[in-house]
Design a protein around this motif. Structure first.
Motif, short mmCIF file in Angstrom:
data_model
loop_
_atom_site.label_atom_id
_atom_site.label_comp_id
_atom_site.label_asym_id
_atom_site.label_seq_id
_atom_site.Cartn_x
_atom_site.Cartn_y
_atom_site.Cartn_z
N CYS A 26 30.39 -5.16 -45.21
CA CYS A 26 30.47 -6.58 -44.85
C CYS A 26 31.75 -6.92 -44.33
O CYS A 26 32.13 -7.99 -44.07
CB CYS A 26 30.00 -7.70 -45.82
N GLU A 27 32.50 -5.90 -44.07
CA GLU A 27 33.89 -6.31 -43.49
C GLU A 27 34.20 -6.92 -42.18
O GLU A 27 35.38 -7.78 -42.24
CB GLU A 27 34.77 -4.72 -43.23
N ASP A 28 33.05 -7.09 -41.40
CA ASP A 28 33.21 -7.94 -40.31
C ASP A 28 32.59 -9.11 -40.28
O ASP A 28 32.45 -9.87 -39.22
CB ASP A 28 32.83 -6.91 -38.84
N TRP A 29 32.16 -9.67 -41.50
CA TRP A 29 31.40 -10.75 -41.30
C TRP A 29 32.26 -12.09 -41.52
O TRP A 29 33.49 -11.74 -42.05
CB TRP A 29 30.66 -10.96 -42.95
N PRO A 30 32.00 -13.01 -40.78
CA PRO A 30 32.90 -14.25 -40.85
C PRO A 30 32.94 -14.69 -42.24
O PRO A 30 31.83 -14.84 -42.87
CB PRO A 30 32.29 -15.07 -39.78
N LEU A 31 34.13 -15.49 -42.51
CA LEU A 31 34.13 -16.51 -44.04
C LEU A 31 34.76 -17.66 -43.53
O LEU A 31 34.74 -18.42 -44.62
CB LEU A 31 34.84 -15.49 -44.59
N ARG A 32 34.91 -18.11 -42.51
CA ARG A 32 35.41 -19.67 -42.04
C ARG A 32 34.73 -19.60 -40.72
O ARG A 32 34.45 -18.81 -39.65
CB ARG A 32 37.02 -19.48 -41.97
N MET A 33 34.48 -21.15 -40.53
CA MET A 33 33.85 -21.45 -39.19
C MET A 33 34.39 -21.10 -38.04
O MET A 33 34.01 -20.79 -36.93
CB MET A 33 33.51 -22.93 -39.35
N GLU A 34 35.72 -20.93 -38.09
CA GLU A 34 36.49 -20.66 -36.90
C GLU A 34 36.32 -19.26 -36.45
O GLU A 34 36.79 -18.76 -35.31
CB GLU A 34 38.06 -21.09 -37.10
#
Length: 298
Positions: free
Chosen positions: A52-60
């Protein structure tokens, strides 16, 4: 957290992977300026999973923002669901249900982030590898609970009554049950068995919340971008994971057993909070229902 990665295992495959998807959505929700729910642990679960390293964690980090069907629309759905069920379990616990049972707990961190009333105990039931992954991440963070927490490794498709009671659950005491994002993946027989077990273990004054989908979705709905983007971008084929048997009417079954029920759509809460997904054509969320039930006192 130092960033030790985990290879494969139950948390990164099949239904286990959906727990990581929800955790990523909760992380994004946490960092929104208009957040409905805050979960400071969620992003650490995602970071600990190698795939999951490339999953976003912030909306930006989401190029299309709220227009993105996966991290925008579906992500906001999970944020809304988290807030609604946070409110439900806290309200029920404060009303006297001091035993809280999280069925299919996944990466739920409510024991660590919510302000529980004194004397409350949370039982978390899920498969052993999922609970082990979660515990490893929490241990590395030095996380401490805000109430007593009892993890229980078990298979909710089978008989878990004795295991729960052996862990200290008392069927004579009012309890709060939560099945968040669970019923969708159970067979019809397993769902009926779970409802029967919850009823048999629930004293008067107990409450239950769970999520279901109604009926069989049309081909146009199954082609919705929520489903296709989850499959293509993060390897989660929700339509394959959802059980395809005719679904039982668990709401009606509970009513026959003497429970009172209330059925809501996610859009009811979008209107209440002024934030969340809104209906769209051929909507993948249109058949979702959140059921709230209580076993009345005499």
């Amino acid at each position: 957290m130092a960033g030790t990665k985990h290879d494969g295992g139950a948390i990164e495959l099949g239904v286990g992977r959906t727990a990581l998807m929800v955790a990523a959505a909760r992380a994004i929700e946490t960092h929104r300026p208009d957040s409905l729910a805050r979960d400071g642990f969620a992003e650490h679960f995602v970071r600990a999973a190698r795939t999951c390293e490339d999953w976003p964690l912030r909306m930006e980090q989401v190029p299309d923002g709220d227009a993105d069907p996966l991290w925008g629309r579906l992500g906001r759905y999970f944020g809304l669901r988290t807030r609604v069920l946070d409110d439900f379990v806290l309200r029920s616990a404060r009303a006297g249900g001091r035993q809280v049972v999280l069925l299919g707990a996944g990466l739920d961190s409510r024991a660590f982030r919510l302000d529980w009333p004194s004397g409350c105990v949370l039982f978390e039931i899920d498969r052993g590898p999922v609970l082990e992954f979660k515990q490893d991440v929490l241990d590395k963070l030095g996380a401490t609970t805000k109430t007593r927490r009892v993890p229980i490794a078990g298979d909710l498709r089978g008989d878990w009554t004795a295991t729960l009671i052996a862990a200290g659950f008392d069927p004579a005491v009012p309890s709060v049950w939560l099945a968040e994002g669970l019923m969708l993946y159970l067979s019809s027989a397993a769902e009926r068995g779970l409802i029967d077990t919850v009823d048999s273990l629930s004293a008067e004054g107990s409450s239950l919340a769970f999520e279901v989908k109604l009926g069989v979705e049309r081909p146009e709905v199954r082609a919705n971008a929520v489903y296709t983007s989850a499959k293509q971008r993060i390897g989660i084929d929700l339509l394959t994971l959802f059980d395809r048997e005719p679904r039982p009417d668990s709401t009606r079954d509970l009513e026959r057993k003497g429970w009172s029920t209330e059925v809501k759509t996610p859009f009811d809460f979008t209107r209440q909070f002024g934030r969340g997904p809104r209906p769209e054509p051929d909507d993948a969320l249109a058949s979702n229902r959140w059921v709230f039930a209580s076993k009345p006192r005499p």
